[in-house]
Structures are given as structure tokens and as C-alpha cells.
Design an enzyme around this catalytic site. Sequence first.
Site, PDB file in Angstrom:
ATOM      1  N   SER A 128       0.855  -1.015   0.030  1.00 34.84           N
ATOM      2  CA  SER A 128      -0.217  -0.025  -0.048  1.00 34.84           C
ATOM      3  C   SER A 128       0.866   1.320   0.014  1.00 34.84           C
ATOM      4  O   SER A 128       2.056   1.192   0.431  1.00 34.84           O
ATOM      5  CB  SER A 128      -0.818  -0.090   1.252  1.00 34.84           C
ATOM      6  N   TYR A 153      -2.116  -1.860  11.204  1.00 36.03           N
ATOM      7  CA  TYR A 153      -2.502  -2.529   9.554  1.00 36.03           C
ATOM      8  C   TYR A 153      -1.242  -2.114   8.765  1.00 36.03           C
ATOM      9  O   TYR A 153      -0.791  -2.837   8.058  1.00 36.03           O
ATOM     10  CB  TYR A 153      -3.744  -1.828   9.367  1.00 36.03           C
ATOM     11  N   LYS A 157       1.834  -4.050   6.490  1.00 38.52           N
ATOM     12  CA  LYS A 157       2.373  -4.057   5.057  1.00 38.52           C
ATOM     13  C   LYS A 157       3.818  -3.915   5.005  1.00 38.52           C
ATOM     14  O   LYS A 157       4.638  -4.555   4.235  1.00 38.52           O
ATOM     15  CB  LYS A 157       1.830  -2.828   4.581  1.00 38.52           C
ATOM     16  N   ARG A 235      -5.527  12.293  -3.200  1.00 36.88           N
ATOM     17  CA  ARG A 235      -5.157  11.135  -3.108  1.00 36.88           C
ATOM     18  C   ARG A 235      -5.139  10.735  -4.647  1.00 36.88           C
ATOM     19  O   ARG A 235      -5.442  11.474  -5.532  1.00 36.88           O
ATOM     20  CB  ARG A 235      -6.287  10.037  -2.540  1.00 36.88           C
TER      21      ARG A 235
HETATM   22  N1  UDP Z   1     -12.849  10.960   3.415  1.00 39.84           N
HETATM   23  C1  UDP Z   1     -14.097  12.043   3.908  1.00 39.84           C
HETATM   24  N2  UDP Z   1     -15.077  11.339   4.333  1.00 39.84           N
HETATM   25  C2  UDP Z   1     -15.381  10.265   4.467  1.00 39.84           C
HETATM   26  C3  UDP Z   1     -14.197   9.084   4.062  1.00 39.84           C
HETATM   27  C4  UDP Z   1     -13.173   9.684   3.626  1.00 39.84           C
HETATM   28  O1  UDP Z   1     -13.648  13.146   3.549  1.00 39.84           O
HETATM   29  O2  UDP Z   1     -16.439   9.902   5.087  1.00 39.84           O
HETATM   30  C5  UDP Z   1     -11.643  11.436   2.843  1.00 39.84           C
HETATM   31  C6  UDP Z   1     -10.240  11.072   3.784  1.00 39.84           C
HETATM   32  O3  UDP Z   1     -10.285  12.013   4.655  1.00 39.84           O
HETATM   33  C7  UDP Z   1      -9.304  10.975   2.693  1.00 39.84           C
HETATM   34  C8  UDP Z   1      -9.843  10.760   1.367  1.00 39.84           C
HETATM   35  O4  UDP Z   1     -11.345  10.730   1.426  1.00 39.84           O
HETATM   36  O5  UDP Z   1      -8.914  12.199   2.325  1.00 39.84           O
HETATM   37  C9  UDP Z   1      -9.709   9.123   1.158  1.00 39.84           C
HETATM   38  O6  UDP Z   1     -10.156   8.231   2.352  1.00 39.84           O
HETATM   39  P1  UDP Z   1     -10.168   6.586   2.574  1.00 39.84           P
HETATM   40  O7  UDP Z   1     -10.497   6.223   3.653  1.00 39.84           O
HETATM   41  O8  UDP Z   1     -11.081   6.287   1.499  1.00 39.84           O
HETATM   42  O9  UDP Z   1      -8.893   6.147   1.976  1.00 39.84           O
HETATM   43  P2  UDP Z   1      -7.184   6.519   2.950  1.00 39.84           P
HETATM   44  O10 UDP Z   1      -6.418   7.467   1.640  1.00 39.84           O
HETATM   45  O11 UDP Z   1      -7.458   7.100   4.003  1.00 39.84           O
HETATM   46  O12 UDP Z   1      -6.604   5.223   2.962  1.00 39.84           O
END
Ligand code: UDP
Length: 344
Positions: A128, A153, A157, A235
Site C-alpha cells: 500500500s 495495519y 504491510k 489521493r
Molecule cells: N474521506 C472523507 N470522508 C469520508 C471518508 C473519507 O472526507 O467519509 C476522505 C479522507 O479524509 C481522505 C480521502 O477521503 O482524504 C480518502 O479516504 P479513504 O478512507 O477512502 O482512504 P485513505 O486514503 O484514508 O486510505
Amino acid sequence: MSKGKILVTGGTGYIGSHTAVELINSGYDVVIIDDLSNSSADVVDGIERITGVRPAFVEGSCANPHVVAKLFAEHPGINAIINFAASKAVGESVKKPLLYYRNNLNILINLLEQMAPNGVKGIVFSSSCTVYGEPDINPVTEQSPIKKATSPYGNTKQIAEEIITDAIASGEPIKSVILRYFNPIGSHPSAEIGELPNGVPQNLIPYLTQTAIGLREKLSIFGNDYNTPDGTCIRDYIDIIDLARAHVKAVERLLDPSTPQIEIFNIGTGNGLSVKQLVDTFEEATGVKVPHVYADRRQGDIEQVWADPALANNVLGWKAETPLAETLKNAWRWQLRLRERGIM
Ligand code: UDP
């Protein structure tokens, strides 16, 4: 003629099921093992409906060495493994670290130990972009520094990458391709398989589609005061089918005697996208509104990270292809299908 027999651990899960489809469509025989702790055996039916082929399915946990030994005895001739089986909830791993270390690392060790005795050539491991932590420079390459993991977690990895590297350095006659995924999203366009979150979704897309369909009142966007153009986190969102295809390419490399014994690739699009941009693109692509509010930052979130996928493009021969709007439409189609099926 079959191109080879591939064991897909965690094969009824989100990434595993999509990869099983792409493997079958590329001419491989697939054996799935899954303990169904976070998925259902119905997924095998979905894979069969898409491909016309029913993969072999074993219910069991690879964390148990006897289960793994029995699996190889009953399914001789496995050429390579793709290991998806793992516990994957970041928050839960903070509360139950020993369970995460025991489960995720035992699965890997049990598989590695059975490879050489059973003539298995190689293993693809799901790593990851969390290994890069909060990067100093974006996009990140495979040479970017590894940062201390912020959850058990994430640490599994990093440790897993080291276990594989040490095993190969010690002379174990096996190969490995380690794929560092960015943020996988979307579903198969047929909506026969997709992501099935357990309880309240923690990830952005399932929360977003559940809000769009009215199961949740509002999507909270975690933080709009980050040092990014619109203040929300950035992201690299990668389509699940594109990601699944990266695994097929990885298997091809494992089975090619001329490739190195161990390789690591970033699997991302190379485009950084903000949460706000993602919500806007979803609304444009589907015509469905997503009620949302800005909320506090979520603890532990990385401000921005996206991939430099040049190595995967040039060496693995893989490239992200699906337009984001298509990926988001597929995610929406899946949410609609879950409603039709009365699941959500
Ligand atoms: N995020 C958000 N609201 C949510 C879930 C996620 O704003 O209900 C944002 C989170 O802060 C991050 C992005 O979406 O910036 C991706 O989050 P996710 O948990 O999907 O993946 P991560 O990159 O954290 O593994």
C-alpha cells in the site's frame, strides 16, 4: 489451454474478486481461498456470471498452516499466488494490534513456507502507499523513503515487504512482485461484483454512494484547511479493474524466468485528486447530488499522496486506463444493484 493455475487468497473480497475475473478472462485457472470473514460465498456466483467459468473455491483461513498445506495437497500444480487475504480495518488494527499481526503475518508466512515444496514460482503481495506515510515530495516513486507506519495495519504491510525480501535474500527459490496500491475504487461495469463494506463505511467512495442513495444523511469531508488548492486531501484513485489487470501483469512477470526475483511497483494513475474534486466529478458523471458538509480533519489522515507510476508503465507494461467518470458511474451502478438485491 490454461496459462497457469493461480491461487487467489481473499478471492471473494473486493480486490480479489475483480482480480479473479481478470485472471479467468486472461486464460488462467483460478483457485480461491477465503475465510468469508468479510465477504460472502455468493461472490463466486458473480465471478461465474461475468466470466462463464466457476473458479474452484475453498473456505478456510490461510492463517492456519494445516489449511494451507491441505489446500496445496488438494490443488496440485499451482504456479503462482496472489495474496489478498488480510484484515484491513485501520481503526480496528489500533484496538486489536495482536490480532492484526497474527492474522496478516501468519497468512504470509504460511504461504511462503509452502511455495518451494509445492513448486509455486511466485507470489504477488498487496502492499500500500501507506508505506510512504506523509511524503515530502509528490508524486512518490518506489525509491521514496518509507515512513514509520501510523497503525498496526500499515505496519503489517511494511513488515510483510521485509519478510518477503528476507526470504528471497536467504535463497528461497521463489519470486515476488510487490504492488503498492494507491486508493482502489469502482466496481465491475456489470455490477455483478463490487465493494461490500461491513457496517458504516470508513472509505470515501462507499460512504459517498451510500449517501447518494439516501442510506446516509450527509457525507462529511474531513478537513478543508489542508495545504492543497481547495483545502481538501489529495489521493490517487485507481479503478478496480485497472488495478486487477496490474495483478495479471504481475503474474505474467512471475512466470517469466527472465525477470528479477523481487520487484516493487506503485499502482496508481499518477493524478492527484482532491476529495472535493472527487465529489464534484461523481455528481457530474451520475447526475446525482451528494449532500455533504465540511467536518474536522480525521486523525491520522495524510494530507496528500499520489503515485509516480512510471516504473509500472515501463517495466510491468501496465497503465491506468479507465476515465474517472466511468469508474464513478460503475461505483454508482453497484450501489443501485445492492438496493435492487435488497442488500442495502
Ligand atoms: N474521506 C472523507 N470522508 C469520508 C471518508 C473519507 O472526507 O467519509 C476522505 C479522507 O479524509 C481522505 C480521502 O477521503 O482524504 C480518502 O479516504 P479513504 O478512507 O477512502 O482512504 P485513505 O486514503 O484514508 O486510505
